[in-house]
Design an enzyme around this catalytic site. Sequence first.
Site, PDB file in Angstrom:
ATOM      1  N   HIS A 194      -6.924   4.541   7.426  1.00  0.00           N
ATOM      2  CA  HIS A 194      -6.241   4.105   6.201  1.00  0.00           C
ATOM      3  C   HIS A 194      -5.577   5.306   5.519  1.00  0.00           C
ATOM      4  O   HIS A 194      -4.504   5.184   4.929  1.00  0.00           O
ATOM      5  CB  HIS A 194      -7.235   3.417   5.261  1.00  0.00           C
ATOM      6  CG  HIS A 194      -6.601   2.786   4.058  1.00  0.00           C
ATOM      7  ND1 HIS A 194      -5.586   1.843   4.149  1.00  0.00           N
ATOM      8  CD2 HIS A 194      -6.810   2.962   2.733  1.00  0.00           C
ATOM      9  CE1 HIS A 194      -5.213   1.471   2.934  1.00  0.00           C
ATOM     10  NE2 HIS A 194      -5.934   2.147   2.056  1.00  0.00           N
TER      11      HIS A 194
ATOM     12  N   ALA B 174       2.724  -2.042   4.117  1.00  0.00           N
ATOM     13  CA  ALA B 174       2.547  -1.010   5.138  1.00  0.00           C
ATOM     14  C   ALA B 174       2.207  -1.748   6.421  1.00  0.00           C
ATOM     15  O   ALA B 174       1.449  -2.718   6.403  1.00  0.00           O
ATOM     16  CB  ALA B 174       1.411  -0.081   4.737  1.00  0.00           C
TER      17      ALA B 174
ATOM     18  N   ASN C 145       2.390   3.787  11.148  1.00  0.00           N
ATOM     19  CA  ASN C 145       1.717   4.301  12.349  1.00  0.00           C
ATOM     20  C   ASN C 145       2.189   3.466  13.524  1.00  0.00           C
ATOM     21  O   ASN C 145       2.681   2.353  13.349  1.00  0.00           O
ATOM     22  CB  ASN C 145       0.195   4.157  12.188  1.00  0.00           C
ATOM     23  CG  ASN C 145      -0.210   2.720  11.902  1.00  0.00           C
ATOM     24  OD1 ASN C 145      -0.122   2.266  10.748  1.00  0.00           O
ATOM     25  ND2 ASN C 145      -0.608   2.001  12.913  1.00  0.00           N
TER      26      ASN C 145
ATOM     27  N   HIS D 145      -4.107   0.601  -4.248  1.00  0.00           N
ATOM     28  CA  HIS D 145      -3.565  -0.512  -5.025  1.00  0.00           C
ATOM     29  C   HIS D 145      -4.027  -0.363  -6.467  1.00  0.00           C
ATOM     30  O   HIS D 145      -5.217  -0.391  -6.745  1.00  0.00           O
ATOM     31  CB  HIS D 145      -4.062  -1.851  -4.479  1.00  0.00           C
ATOM     32  CG  HIS D 145      -3.602  -2.107  -3.077  1.00  0.00           C
ATOM     33  ND1 HIS D 145      -2.532  -2.901  -2.786  1.00  0.00           N
ATOM     34  CD2 HIS D 145      -4.071  -1.654  -1.902  1.00  0.00           C
ATOM     35  CE1 HIS D 145      -2.354  -2.931  -1.481  1.00  0.00           C
ATOM     36  NE2 HIS D 145      -3.273  -2.185  -0.927  1.00  0.00           N
TER      37      HIS D 145
ATOM     38  N   HIS E 196      -5.874  -9.399  -0.814  1.00  0.00           N
ATOM     39  CA  HIS E 196      -5.853  -9.595   0.631  1.00  0.00           C
ATOM     40  C   HIS E 196      -6.941 -10.559   1.082  1.00  0.00           C
ATOM     41  O   HIS E 196      -8.043 -10.557   0.524  1.00  0.00           O
ATOM     42  CB  HIS E 196      -6.071  -8.251   1.345  1.00  0.00           C
ATOM     43  CG  HIS E 196      -5.015  -7.244   1.069  1.00  0.00           C
ATOM     44  ND1 HIS E 196      -5.132  -6.315   0.057  1.00  0.00           N
ATOM     45  CD2 HIS E 196      -3.812  -7.022   1.655  1.00  0.00           C
ATOM     46  CE1 HIS E 196      -4.044  -5.553   0.048  1.00  0.00           C
ATOM     47  NE2 HIS E 196      -3.226  -5.959   0.993  1.00  0.00           N
TER      48      HIS E 196
ATOM     49  N   SER F 147       0.833  -1.208   0.000  1.00  0.00           N
ATOM     50  CA  SER F 147       0.000   0.000   0.000  1.00  0.00           C
ATOM     51  C   SER F 147       0.863   1.252   0.000  1.00  0.00           C
ATOM     52  O   SER F 147       1.724   1.419   0.869  1.00  0.00           O
ATOM     53  CB  SER F 147      -0.865   0.062   1.269  1.00  0.00           C
ATOM     54  OG  SER F 147      -1.756  -0.998   1.311  1.00  0.00           O
TER      55      SER F 147
ATOM     56  N   MET G  19      -1.498  -6.983   7.451  1.00  0.00           N
ATOM     57  CA  MET G  19      -2.564  -7.893   7.006  1.00  0.00           C
ATOM     58  C   MET G  19      -2.227  -8.552   5.671  1.00  0.00           C
ATOM     59  O   MET G  19      -3.113  -8.860   4.884  1.00  0.00           O
ATOM     60  CB  MET G  19      -3.877  -7.106   6.872  1.00  0.00           C
ATOM     61  CG  MET G  19      -4.271  -6.322   8.104  1.00  0.00           C
ATOM     62  SD  MET G  19      -5.683  -5.244   7.763  1.00  0.00           S
ATOM     63  CE  MET G  19      -5.735  -4.264   9.278  1.00  0.00           C
ATOM     64  N   SER G  20      -0.952  -8.744   5.415  1.00  0.00           N
ATOM     65  CA  SER G  20      -0.586  -9.288   4.095  1.00  0.00           C
ATOM     66  C   SER G  20       0.715 -10.071   4.161  1.00  0.00           C
ATOM     67  O   SER G  20       1.151 -10.483   5.233  1.00  0.00           O
ATOM     68  CB  SER G  20      -0.450  -8.134   3.097  1.00  0.00           C
ATOM     69  OG  SER G  20       0.671  -7.326   3.422  1.00  0.00           O
TER      70      SER G  20
ATOM     71  N   TYR H   6      -8.477 -10.147   3.765  1.00  0.00           N
ATOM     72  CA  TYR H   6      -9.556  -9.351   4.377  1.00  0.00           C
ATOM     73  C   TYR H   6     -10.574  -8.862   3.345  1.00  0.00           C
ATOM     74  O   TYR H   6     -11.656  -8.409   3.705  1.00  0.00           O
ATOM     75  CB  TYR H   6      -9.003  -8.174   5.202  1.00  0.00           C
ATOM     76  CG  TYR H   6      -8.243  -7.111   4.427  1.00  0.00           C
ATOM     77  CD1 TYR H   6      -8.883  -6.244   3.543  1.00  0.00           C
ATOM     78  CD2 TYR H   6      -6.879  -6.960   4.609  1.00  0.00           C
ATOM     79  CE1 TYR H   6      -8.193  -5.282   2.849  1.00  0.00           C
ATOM     80  CE2 TYR H   6      -6.167  -5.989   3.931  1.00  0.00           C
ATOM     81  CZ  TYR H   6      -6.823  -5.158   3.054  1.00  0.00           C
ATOM     82  OH  TYR H   6      -6.138  -4.202   2.361  1.00  0.00           O
ATOM     83  N   GLU H   7     -10.222  -8.968   2.070  1.00  0.00           N
ATOM     84  CA  GLU H   7     -11.201  -8.649   1.027  1.00  0.00           C
ATOM     85  C   GLU H   7     -12.105  -9.846   0.755  1.00  0.00           C
ATOM     86  O   GLU H   7     -12.968  -9.780  -0.114  1.00  0.00           O
ATOM     87  CB  GLU H   7     -10.472  -8.261  -0.269  1.00  0.00           C
ATOM     88  CG  GLU H   7      -9.684  -6.973  -0.145  1.00  0.00           C
ATOM     89  CD  GLU H   7      -8.795  -6.727  -1.364  1.00  0.00           C
ATOM     90  OE1 GLU H   7      -9.216  -5.952  -2.238  1.00  0.00           O
ATOM     91  OE2 GLU H   7      -7.702  -7.307  -1.429  1.00  0.00           O
TER      92      GLU H   7
HETATM   93  N1  HPA Z   1      -2.264  -2.753  11.850  1.00  0.00           N
HETATM   94  C1  HPA Z   1      -2.429  -3.622  10.829  1.00  0.00           C
HETATM   95  N2  HPA Z   1      -2.118  -3.347   9.593  1.00  0.00           N
HETATM   96  C2  HPA Z   1      -1.594  -2.143   9.324  1.00  0.00           C
HETATM   97  C3  HPA Z   1      -1.395  -1.187  10.346  1.00  0.00           C
HETATM   98  C4  HPA Z   1      -1.751  -1.523  11.663  1.00  0.00           C
HETATM   99  O1  HPA Z   1      -1.596  -0.733  12.634  1.00  0.00           O
HETATM  100  N3  HPA Z   1      -0.866  -0.087   9.744  1.00  0.00           N
HETATM  101  C5  HPA Z   1      -0.739  -0.390   8.424  1.00  0.00           C
HETATM  102  N4  HPA Z   1      -1.185  -1.629   8.157  1.00  0.00           N
END
Ligand code: HPA
Length: 283
Positions: free
Chosen positions: A258, A125, A246, A73, A95, A42, A222-223, A97-98
Amino acid sequence: MSAAVAGETYSVYGTRAADAAAAAIAARVGHETPVAAVVLGSGLGGLAEQIERTATIPFRDIPGFPAATVAGHAGALIVGRLDGRVVLALAGRFHMYEGHDVRLAAFPARVVHALGARTLIVSNAAGGVNRTFGSGDLMLIRDHINLTFRNPLAGRLEPGDVRFPDMSSPYDPELADVARTIAREQGTVLREGVYAALLGPAYETPAEVRMLATLGADAVGMSTVPEVIVARALGMRVLGISCITNLACGLANSPITHAEVLDATKHAAHRFASLVRGVVSRL
Ligand code: HPA
């Protein structure tokens, strides 16, 4: 998931499907062996702009790839040269999660392997779990923890796969050394640590982040893990880079969005691109 061909069953996201996808790609771009394939996380797609392109193939044109991706993406396979060396870049990924199957999440690794790539560079990310990390830091992934509780190798053994792949060195130590050297030469601070993959799409709770820290994770996302597992099962060398966007939930006083994640990658994208470009030049 499986489909029947001439009375035989095969996995929709397995070796034969990857061979078919690779054949379709090769029909468009020819048969030059890439030195590496890069999965762009990302907000890290900027590297794709530096590639002298032979072709940009939208995911929807690749057999077996669905078209849908999330914001940030682009969803295309880029074929071209980086400083004269043939590379493949995947701008976008699938992903879990999709709602995608873990085998689809890992399918691009099979396709780039079928195209001849033997080195996979994965990026993402991620939230920083290690309290010494800051937004915009790059982290060399030294190891991972698969907390998605899904494995792309579960099911019938695919031709070319190892049934019980060794995971003692999922991320190649020599490639990691190359990345450290390049980062030093470029004056880029390269953090190192363990990437924990969760299913998402909800960000973690503060209690979960404390758990992740206890488990030894330095970053959370998450990837990435599905592709790495398949790449290792196929014997590919893997380099992983996280962009810390973050502080993970509970470590900072603000909620995670996001938009914030994408914004942070903007500040790191240039360092990331230079680092990967430097690594590719030494392959
Ligand atoms: N958690 C999970 N996935 C992420 C985060 C997070 O804090 N930041 C960017 N992708």
